[in-house]
Write an enzyme that holds these catalytic residues in place. Structure first.
Site, PDB file in Angstrom:
ATOM      1  N   LEU A  43      -8.567  15.422 -15.298  1.00 23.48           N
ATOM      2  CA  LEU A  43      -7.356  15.921 -15.992  1.00 23.48           C
ATOM      3  C   LEU A  43      -6.259  14.945 -15.916  1.00 23.48           C
ATOM      4  CD1 LEU A  43      -7.208  19.594 -15.493  1.00 23.48           C
ATOM      5  CD2 LEU A  43      -7.896  18.694 -17.541  1.00 23.48           C
ATOM      6  N   ASP A  44      -5.490  14.339 -16.897  1.00 23.40           N
ATOM      7  CA  ASP A  44      -4.478  13.534 -17.072  1.00 23.40           C
ATOM      8  C   ASP A  44      -3.250  14.235 -16.310  1.00 23.40           C
ATOM      9  OD1 ASP A  44      -5.837  11.846 -18.605  1.00 23.40           O
ATOM     10  OD2 ASP A  44      -5.067  12.860 -20.526  1.00 23.40           O
TER      11      ASP A  44
END
Length: 297
Positions: A43-44
């Site tokens: 996940l960013d």
């Protein structure tokens, strides 16, 4: 007798904004006092939501669940594009979105739904000649990643807000692993001729794991407990095939069983309810693809 896998399994984390997925792994290594920690599906930093983390032997299982479908809630801004395709990047181009009609947005979203070819975001963890794409971009290189097939099974608009020259879309997306929601924002903006980027992202599902299963990091620090044991993780992720003690012993040793006409992957579970292995039929053999409880434990 102590179960050798009692500390092995999965933790479903509700990742906060501002942390990398690796940051979360680092914290869980400290909470669970082990180096054997890994995550499935990056996940960013700006994104929040479901991050599935393997603990101890659970890390070995992650490779067998990364092909799962995923779901997201996101906000797309139309009217400007960025070099990262999200709000953390610098603006590169844009046109006022005031004249863009709702019907045009719906038409282009429909074109981005189903089986499509998608060009991944340049600022990504994909490796190019042994070096991650985001490292090359930050070093000033121009990176153009080739398009690859992905499936977007749902791309719904939940709300539309028109603010000045911009349009903000709250959307819900269900897609195959490897799909970039940032790329959907970019491609929608390009198709409409105004530019687009992602301003918010929350992952709501990874395969069978949902936000309802997820724990905030501060709760895990106070009480570091597995979300699912390895037994539960296998049985929840795949259909169950009950096997005898003798068959379980054979599978634990990596041996194969006689075929049973099965299609796909199954979790082999012994009479005590323990998940022994993931199995598939290969030709005339019912063989293991992952042994959760090897005989060497």
């Amino acid at each position: 007798m102590t179960d050798p896998l009692e500390r092995s399994g999965l933790v479903v984390v509700d990742k906060p904004a501002g942390m990398t997925s690796h940051d979360v792994v680092g914290k869980l290594r400290r909470f669970f006092r082990t180096r054997k920690v890994g995550h499935a599906g990056t996940l960013d930093p700006m994104a929040t939501g479901v991050l599935v983390v393997g603990i101890e032997r659970g890390t070995k299982f992650l490779a067998h669940m990364v092909a799962s479908t995923k779901a997201y809630d996101a906000t797309i801004r139309l009217g400007t594009a960025t070099h990262t395709d999200d709000a953390e990047g610098e603006a590169t181009w844009g046109e006022p979105a005031t004249a863009v009609e709702d019907s045009a947005i719906a038409r282009e979203i429909a074109a981005l739904t189903g089986d499509i070819m998608q060009r991944p975001a340049a600022v990504s963890a994909i490796k190019v000649d042994g070096k991650r794409a985001h490292e090359r971009v930050r070093a000033g290189e121009e990176v153009e990643l080739p398009a690859r097939p992905v499936t977007v099974s749902r791309f719904d608009i939940l709300a539309t807000r028109r603010e000045g020259e911009f349009i903000d879309l709250d959307v819900s997306v269900a897609c195959s692993s490897g799909t970039y929601i940032r790329s959907l924002a970019r491609d929608l903006g390009e198709a409409l001729g105004v530019g687009g980027h992602l301003t918010a992202l929350r992952r709501t599902e990874v395969g069978p794991f949902r936000l309802d299963d997820a724990h905030p990091l501060d709760a895990l620090e106070d009480s570091p407990e597995l979300s699912l044991s390895l037994d539960e993780a296998l049985a929840r992720s795949y259909p169950v095939l009950e096997v005898t003690d003798e068959e379980a012993q054979a599978l634990a040793m990596g041996k194969w069983l006689e075929p049973r006409g099965l299609k796909g992957t199954y979790a082999a579970v012994d009479p005590q309810g323990r998940s022994i292995a993931l199995i598939q039929e290969k030709g005339k053999r019912l063989a293991t693809v992952f042994v959760a409880r090897p005989s060497t434990l």
